[in-house]
Design an enzyme around this catalytic site. Structure first.
Site, PDB file in Angstrom:
ATOM      1  N   ASN A  66      38.131  43.017  34.808  1.00 31.33           N
ATOM      2  CA  ASN A  66      38.951  43.589  33.731  1.00 31.33           C
ATOM      3  C   ASN A  66      38.630  45.058  33.444  1.00 31.33           C
ATOM      4  O   ASN A  66      39.416  45.756  32.808  1.00 31.33           O
ATOM      5  CB  ASN A  66      38.817  42.774  32.434  1.00 31.33           C
ATOM      6  N   ASP A  94      44.158  32.868  28.892  1.00 35.61           N
ATOM      7  CA  ASP A  94      45.069  33.723  29.658  1.00 35.61           C
ATOM      8  C   ASP A  94      46.467  33.736  29.041  1.00 35.61           C
ATOM      9  O   ASP A  94      46.897  32.746  28.449  1.00 35.61           O
ATOM     10  CB  ASP A  94      45.125  33.190  31.106  1.00 35.61           C
TER      11      ASP A  94
END
Ligand code: FPP
Length: 241
Positions: free
Chosen positions: A65, A17
């Site tokens: 996503n 991330d």
């Protein structure tokens, strides 16, 4: 890194991330961060091999996503294909077996084709299994297990009383992997984000503020060293271990 091989995690999973924030910090577009993130992927694979980890699982694209801007999604897909094309030889030379988990039917055909070729060409390798989670969501994975197992019960191929952890494990995307020993998340966020919920039941969690594009071999080794010093009790007392 210390050369002791004691307590090395068998299975390390990583939530990579911070690519977007890293790029923003440099005044660049998010995709620039993803590109640098691919460099960190390469370094991390090397570090995992050097450590002697047998399974490395990377969260590259979650089922959520897909809701990102179209351009970012297609650039991530291109980047992934580019990575596979560029790295497949070195993956093979290093004896790494590639595997992909997730809802692959949602991936573009061209991506699936490249993935299939790479998976096939590395299938007999046994030094380390590199699993890329793509279009992956743990709740979807578990819903799928419930459906498949229920169907087997309905067809009388399985008795309800036979359903145990082993049966669930055998129906997960990760059926051929051991449980996760160490879960790493970069960028300072302390969440699991729908990643391997069943498989991390007894994993050690390691959070670092380092943004993924800055994550390198030393960061990986540091996480492993910390893992080695943790006492895993699996619900028992210290004295019982
Ligand atoms: C999270 O950062 C990262 C992703 C959603 C993509 C991960 C992709 C890569 C590391 C590159 C390619 C991968 C492989 C396997 C070659 P973010 O965009 O959510 O960052 P932010 O939280 O700072 O916005």
């Amino acid at each position: 890194m210390s050369n002791t091989t004691k307590n090395i995690p068998k299975h390390v999973a990583i939530i990579m991330d911070g690519n977007g924030r890293w790029a923003k910090g440099l005044g660049k577009k998010r995709v620039f961060g993803h590109r640098q993130g691919a460099v960190s992927v390469r370094k991390t694979i090397e570090a995992a091999m050097e450590t002697g980890v047998s399974c490395l699982t990377l969260y590259a694209f979650s089922s959520e996503n897909w809701n990102r801007p179209k351009l970012e999604v297609s650039m991530l897909m291109d980047l992934l294909m580019e990575f596979i094309l560029k790295e497949v030889d070195s993956i093979n030379e290093n004896g790494i077996k590639l595997s992909v988990i997730g809802e692959r039917s949602r991936l573009p055909d061209k991506v699936n084709k490249k993935l299939d070729q790479a998976i096939l060409s590395t299938k007999d390798n046994d030094k380390m299994t590199l699993t890329i989670a793509l279009s992956y969501g743990s709740r979807d994975e578990l819903i799928n297990v419930v459906k498949v197992v229920s169907e087997k019960v309905l067809k009388k191929e399985l008795n309800i009383t036979e359903i145990d952890e082993k049966i669930i494990n055998n129906h997960l995307y990760t059926f051929n992997l051991p449980n996760v020993d160490l879960l790493i998340r970069t960028s300072g966020e302390k969440r699991i984000s729908n990643f391997l919920l069943w498989q991390i039941a007894y994993a050690e969690l390691y959070f670092t503020d380092t943004l993924w594009p800055d994550f390198g071999k030393e960061d990986f080794f540091k996480a492993i060293e910390e893992y080695k010093n943790r006492e895993r009790r699996f619900g028992k007392t210290s004295e019982q271990i």
